[in-house]
Scaffold this active site. Structure first.
Site, mmCIF file in Angstrom:
data_model
loop_
_atom_site.group_PDB
_atom_site.id
_atom_site.type_symbol
_atom_site.label_atom_id
_atom_site.label_comp_id
_atom_site.label_asym_id
_atom_site.label_seq_id
_atom_site.Cartn_x
_atom_site.Cartn_y
_atom_site.Cartn_z
ATOM 1 N N LYS A 259 -7.805 -15.638 18.389
ATOM 2 C CA LYS A 259 -7.283 -14.569 17.522
ATOM 3 C C LYS A 259 -8.003 -13.257 17.786
ATOM 4 O O LYS A 259 -7.376 -12.197 17.924
ATOM 5 C CB LYS A 259 -7.439 -14.959 16.050
ATOM 6 C CG LYS A 259 -6.918 -13.889 15.084
ATOM 7 C CD LYS A 259 -7.612 -13.933 13.749
ATOM 8 C CE LYS A 259 -8.984 -13.296 13.797
ATOM 9 N NZ LYS A 259 -9.610 -13.142 12.462
ATOM 10 N N CYS B 174 2.246 -13.411 -0.469
ATOM 11 C CA CYS B 174 2.261 -14.833 -0.099
ATOM 12 C C CYS B 174 0.835 -15.359 -0.048
ATOM 13 O O CYS B 174 0.312 -15.714 1.016
ATOM 14 C CB CYS B 174 2.977 -15.013 1.237
ATOM 15 S SG CYS B 174 3.506 -16.717 1.551
ATOM 16 N N CYS C 57 5.790 -15.697 -5.734
ATOM 17 C CA CYS C 57 7.170 -15.887 -5.279
ATOM 18 C C CYS C 57 8.164 -15.066 -6.107
ATOM 19 O O CYS C 57 9.181 -14.610 -5.582
ATOM 20 C CB CYS C 57 7.551 -17.366 -5.333
ATOM 21 S SG CYS C 57 6.587 -18.413 -4.208
ATOM 22 N N CYS D 87 8.608 -11.752 -4.556
ATOM 23 C CA CYS D 87 8.943 -11.749 -3.131
ATOM 24 C C CYS D 87 10.439 -11.564 -2.914
ATOM 25 O O CYS D 87 11.266 -12.239 -3.546
ATOM 26 C CB CYS D 87 8.485 -13.062 -2.484
ATOM 27 S SG CYS D 87 8.835 -13.151 -0.713
ATOM 28 N N CYS E 165 13.571 -18.445 1.275
ATOM 29 C CA CYS E 165 12.291 -19.008 1.723
ATOM 30 C C CYS E 165 12.293 -20.515 1.477
ATOM 31 O O CYS E 165 12.452 -20.954 0.327
ATOM 32 C CB CYS E 165 11.126 -18.361 0.984
ATOM 33 S SG CYS E 165 9.517 -19.144 1.369
#
Length: 288
Positions: A196, A266, A273, A276, A282
């Site tokens: 990463k 998230c 949620c 969102c 989702c």
């Protein structure tokens, strides 16, 4: 007076002769038979259009997640204000943009090493303290480990990071003239530098996209949205799975988008949620 009929034995012999000569009956008796040259027909391969012909396989359609384009657009909308911690205190904000390019790249790498298992706010504060003392390869080499530890504390695993920073800095001085490597393969060979960090270093320090930088946020959200064919356990598995289908021109943007989205909406525990925009498309929204 009628002509005598040929005997049965003669008839049979005549038939055998004609058969041996091709059965044409036009061969002059007593003339030797000329063997005919047998020509074989060339076999031609027949090309079928997709879906035609026996056994023809239809073209394979590349796999991609359901609704991913709409999900991506909605995440962009939620990230439009750019006010997540990564936007204000992420690695791209931690280096001295007025420093010489080589120094700037070194500072990017150090910020990435400090950021592992550490909140952006803590990383940013540690980098500010280092820069106040003149953050260069030479200044870190001249610094003893105790002093370096006091400066970077309380970043996660700070004792290990002190050792990694000293070791990596020495390698950069000896092998790269004080600069950082320009490939992922070389970057991950440095102590304390993982995939990463290497991909983000390529993005930020070298402005080059060699792959997707997958951290805990990108890993978690990719699995929740089913952006991987099957569930992945580790970020590196997620990187490979994403790179199989995600268009390359999105590889750089996706880390920034999902990290901020993961910091604000998230969340790892108790995701928001209800706030969102993707709650209706989702796959994880009904389970969380």
């Amino acid at each position: 007076m009628s002509a005598a009929r040929p005997r049965p034995a003669a008839c049979a012999a005549l038939r055998r002769l004609r058969s041996a000569r091709g059965g044409g009956g036009s061969q002059i008796q007593g003339t030797p038979s000329i063997p005919r040259k047998i020509r074989r027909r060339k076999s031609l391969a027949i090309a079928y259009e997709p879906g035609q012909g026996d056994g023809a396989e239809p073209p394979r359609v590349p796999w991609e997640p359901r609704d991913w384009r709409e999900q991506l657009e909605r995440i962009r909308e939620m990230r439009r204000s750019r006010d997540a911690p990564v936007d204000e205190m992420g690695v791209q904000k931690c280096y001295d943009s007025s420093a010489p390019p080589q120094v700037m790249r070194y500072q990017v790498l150090l910020a990435l090493m400090l950021s592992s298992q550490t909140k952006d706010q803590v990383t940013s504060a540690a980098m500010l303290r280092l820069r106040q003392r003149g953050l260069t390869v030479d200044s870190v080499l001249q610094m003893d480990e105790e002093t370096l530890g006091q400066i970077i504390y309380p970043v996660g695993f700070w004792r290990n990071k002190v050792k990694y920073i000293k070791q990596t800095t020495a390698i950069l001085k000896q092998k790269y003239g004080g600069d950082i490597p320009s490939t992922v393969e070389e970057l991950v060979q440095l102590p304390g530098v993982g995939p990463k960090m290497a991909h983000l270093a390529m993005h930020i320090a070298w402005d080059s996209v060699a792959g997707i930088a997958v951290d805990t946020h990108v890993h978690r959200i990719s699995n929740r949205l089913k952006w991987v064919k099957k569930e992945t356990k580790y970020p590196e598995e997620t990187r490979v799975a994403l790179e199989e289908w995600l268009p390359r021109d999105l590889w750089k943007e996706i880390n920034w988008l999902l990290v901020g989205f993961g910091q604000q909406t998230c969340l790892p525990v108790n995701p928001r949620c209800s706030q969102c925009l993707n709650q209706d498309i989702c796959p994880a929204a009904r389970r969380l």
